[in-house]
Design a protein around this motif. Sequence first.
Motif, PDB file in Angstrom:
ATOM      1  N   ASP A  70       1.668   6.312   3.231  1.00  0.00           N
ATOM      2  CA  ASP A  70       0.732   7.042   4.090  1.00  0.00           C
ATOM      3  C   ASP A  70      -0.372   6.138   4.633  1.00  0.00           C
ATOM      4  O   ASP A  70      -0.774   6.273   5.786  1.00  0.00           O
ATOM      5  N   THR A  93       0.858  -1.187   0.000  1.00  0.00           N
ATOM      6  CA  THR A  93       0.000   0.000   0.000  1.00  0.00           C
ATOM      7  C   THR A  93       0.893   1.234   0.000  1.00  0.00           C
ATOM      8  O   THR A  93       2.083   1.141   0.331  1.00  0.00           O
ATOM      9  N   PRO A  94       0.364   2.399  -0.350  1.00  0.00           N
ATOM     10  CA  PRO A  94       1.164   3.617  -0.229  1.00  0.00           C
ATOM     11  C   PRO A  94       1.609   3.803   1.230  1.00  0.00           C
ATOM     12  O   PRO A  94       0.892   3.415   2.170  1.00  0.00           O
ATOM     13  N   PRO A 104       9.613   3.289  -2.767  1.00  0.00           N
ATOM     14  CA  PRO A 104       8.440   3.557  -1.929  1.00  0.00           C
ATOM     15  C   PRO A 104       7.745   2.300  -1.409  1.00  0.00           C
ATOM     16  O   PRO A 104       6.821   2.398  -0.606  1.00  0.00           O
ATOM     17  N   SER A 105       8.201   1.124  -1.826  1.00  0.00           N
ATOM     18  CA  SER A 105       7.610  -0.115  -1.305  1.00  0.00           C
ATOM     19  C   SER A 105       8.447  -0.712  -0.175  1.00  0.00           C
ATOM     20  O   SER A 105       8.133  -1.785   0.323  1.00  0.00           O
TER      21      SER A 105
END
Length: 89
Positions: free
Chosen positions: A15, A12-13, A45-46
């Motif tokens: 945030d 998921t992102p 970002p993962s």
Amino acid sequence: METHVLTFRITTPFDEWAKTYDGSTDLQKAAGITSLYRGVSKDDPSRCCAVMQAEAGVMERFIADNAELIASSGHVLESTTAQVFLDHA
């Protein structure tokens, strides 16, 4: 006291993952865990990192007891790499 440095993948992102992580702060505290840091990789970002402190055995029990909640955040449990550090003077 042990300091746990966990790195792992998320689906998921960041945030969204962080909302679940931050929402579990009271649960962490009740288990005897102090969260020191959580962040996302500058280059990927993962990939995330979480740094926490707890007495021996507490972190492992917490993860086992809350695996469903942790996985629901997007944390890929099988991707977790844990390093444990001790503060010896």
